[in-house]
Design an enzyme around this catalytic site. Structure first.
Site, PDB file in Angstrom:
ATOM      1  CG  PHE A 111      -0.380   0.604   2.524  1.00  0.00           C
ATOM      2  CD1 PHE A 111      -0.801   1.814   2.855  1.00  0.00           C
ATOM      3  CD2 PHE A 111       0.422  -0.284   3.337  1.00  0.00           C
ATOM      4  CE1 PHE A 111      -0.192   2.377   4.161  1.00  0.00           C
ATOM      5  CE2 PHE A 111       0.875   0.224   4.354  1.00  0.00           C
ATOM      6  CZ  PHE A 111       0.483   1.461   4.812  1.00  0.00           C
ATOM      7  CE  LYS A 112       3.507   1.609   4.935  1.00  0.00           C
ATOM      8  NZ  LYS A 112       4.790   1.578   5.509  1.00  0.00           N
ATOM      9  CG  ASP A 113       3.819   0.471  -4.458  1.00  0.00           C
ATOM     10  OD1 ASP A 113       5.063   0.743  -4.074  1.00  0.00           O
ATOM     11  OD2 ASP A 113       3.826  -0.834  -4.540  1.00  0.00           O
ATOM     12  CB  THR A 144       8.145   2.746   4.166  1.00  0.00           C
ATOM     13  OG1 THR A 144       6.860   2.831   4.841  1.00  0.00           O
ATOM     14  CG2 THR A 144       8.764   4.116   3.842  1.00  0.00           C
TER      15      THR A 144
END
Length: 462
Positions: A111-113, A144
């Site tokens: 999800f950090k993308d 991250t």
């Protein structure tokens, strides 16, 4: 749009300067001076927008014309054009009361993308526009680091150094970071845990002279751009359920360790998104659950779990919530953070605790329960969860009341955590990009968990 510090000791700055400052120069965190308010008519008008179109509208409220709209649109389109799913963050129905918001379709399957593709492109834009040098310093509990590196690798005018806790991330997470052989990338494997890495980062950024000498910029969720980018998918998921006729009693269950992802949901709700409960799902490092249920924020014994990205005791974004909990009073926040530094503890009670419990529900998931949730969801619904998402689903199952629907945020592809998946006897086929990592050489430097050891590496690199 002006941005101010939670501690109140800097002059207001604009969006670009807020992004470049990262951690406020007084040691606080930056927040918008005013939270934009969205009307019901605006929300209805946005319901049919694609993800990039929605991101553009939301970013525009916080950039407030500082970046020309055409340039902002190109940044958004470039950032989300890298995702494998056209929807960017598709919503999958598991059963009547549970949906999963898949946030792992970016380049590094995490999800950090969502935020770091945008922030990487934004840093590149600022560097080129201003003719400035950008040196990024960040810490990671696993995801991250790879996302940040992928967002800026090879970009002219940018160098990046990422700290990760040696031996305390998954094998795939380690390989995604350390198999990048680019001249502008440095990986430091730190002796200690993620809280040690995070402490070093915050203390180096708090040394304003050091920060300015080396042009240090933040990639962690202390950077307000990270939070703003993450608000988008709360709106997007809500609109997808609204298309199905579900417009009331929509909750979000958020696996969290650093409080950034769920704070983005809190911000979206304050902007006017009509969502119900924000469920804070933790693992056995459950400092945030204890704060919600008991009013005490106090680090406990660090525990290694099957969900290592959540193995965090000190949540770097917690101070932003304290700012709003205490009526946007920077003096109160400064006193609380000074007390936390001195005593290692923050406590709230009475009306303040009742406000916390009105803002959040919380549930801590044990290691065995996490694995059990993976197994049950796969056996009963044919859907494979990674261990972090499993914590979110476990919290949703525990906290969703009759007549409610909960969206659990799926923060990573299960192939990134095959060590946990194998423990419940489930075989999976890794995507080709992940399977290829094991054949690549690694590039990392092991260092002691001290400010001095990291600073020495930075002086050589930058």
């Amino acid at each position: 749009m002006d941005y101010i510090s939670t501690r109140g000791n800097i002059a207001p700055v604009g969006f670009v300067d807020a992004v470049l400052m990262g951690l406020a120069d007084d040691g606080g965190l930056l927040v918008p001076k005013h939270i934009p308010q969205l009307s019901e008519a605006e929300l209805d008008a946005w319901r049919g927008l694609s993800y990039p179109e929605l991101a553009l509208e939301l970013f525009s409220r916080f950039v407030d014309g500082e970046i020309p709209r055409g340039d902002l649109k190109r940044l958004v389109d470039d950032s989300y054009g890298t995702f494998r799913d056209e929807a960017v963050t598709p919503v999958r129905r598991i059963h009547d009361r549970l949906h999963v918001l898949e946030l792992f379709h970016g380049p590094t399957f995490a999800f950090k993308d969502i935020a770091l593709q945008f922030l990487g492109n934004l840093y590149g834009y600022i560097s080129k526009k201003n003719g400035s040098t950008i040196h990024i310093l960040g810490a990671t509990s696993g995801d991250t680091g790879a996302s940040a590196i992928e967002g800026v690798r090879g970009k002219e005018g940018i160098r990046i150094c990422i700290l990760h806790p040696h031996g305390k991330v998954s094998r795939v997470q380690e390989l995604q970071m350390t198999t990048v052989d680019d001249a502008n990338v440095l990986n430091l494997a730190v002796d200690g845990n993620f809280d040690d890495c995070q402490r070093i980062i915050k203390e180096l950024f708090a040394d304003v002279a050091f920060k300015q000498r080396y042009h240090l910029r933040a990639i962690n969720s202390i950077n307000i751009a990270r939070i703003l980018a993450q608000t988008v998918y709360y709106f997007y998921a809500y609109f997808r359920l609204a298309e199905q006729g579900v417009r009331e009693n929509v909750n979000f269950s958020v696996p969290t360790g650093n409080f950034g992802d769920i704070f983005a949901g809190y911000l979206a709700k304050r902007m006017g998104l009509p969502i119900g409960k924000l469920m804070l799902a933790t693992n056995e490092n459950n400092i945030l659950e204890r704060f919600v249920t008991e009013g005490v924020y106090q680090p406990g014994e660090f525990r290694g779990t099957h969900s290592p990205s959540m193995d965090i005791q000190v949540a770097s974004n917690f101070e932003r919530y304290l700012y709003y909990l205490n009526g946007e009073n920077p003096g109160t926040v400064s006193a609380l953070m000074d007390a936390f530094k001195r005593d290692g503890r923050i406590a709230v009670e009475g009306d303040a605790l009742r406000r916390v419990q009105a803002d959040f529900a919380a549930y801590g998931v044990g290691n065995d329960e996490c694995l059990r949730e993976i197994k049950v969801c796969y056996d009963e619904y044919g859907y494979l969860l990674d261990p972090h998402t499993a914590c979110g689903v476990a919290a949703a199952n525990r906290l969703t009341a009759d007549g409610e629907v909960t969206v659990a945020l799926s923060t990573a592809h299960p192939a990134k955590f095959d060590e946990a998946i194998r423990l419940v006897d489930i075989a999976q086929t890794a995507p080709a990009q992940i399977a290829a990592l094991s054949d690549k050489p690694q590039f990392q430097t092991r260092v002691a968990g001290t400010n001095e050891a990291v600073a020495e590496q930075l002086e050589r690199f930058f």
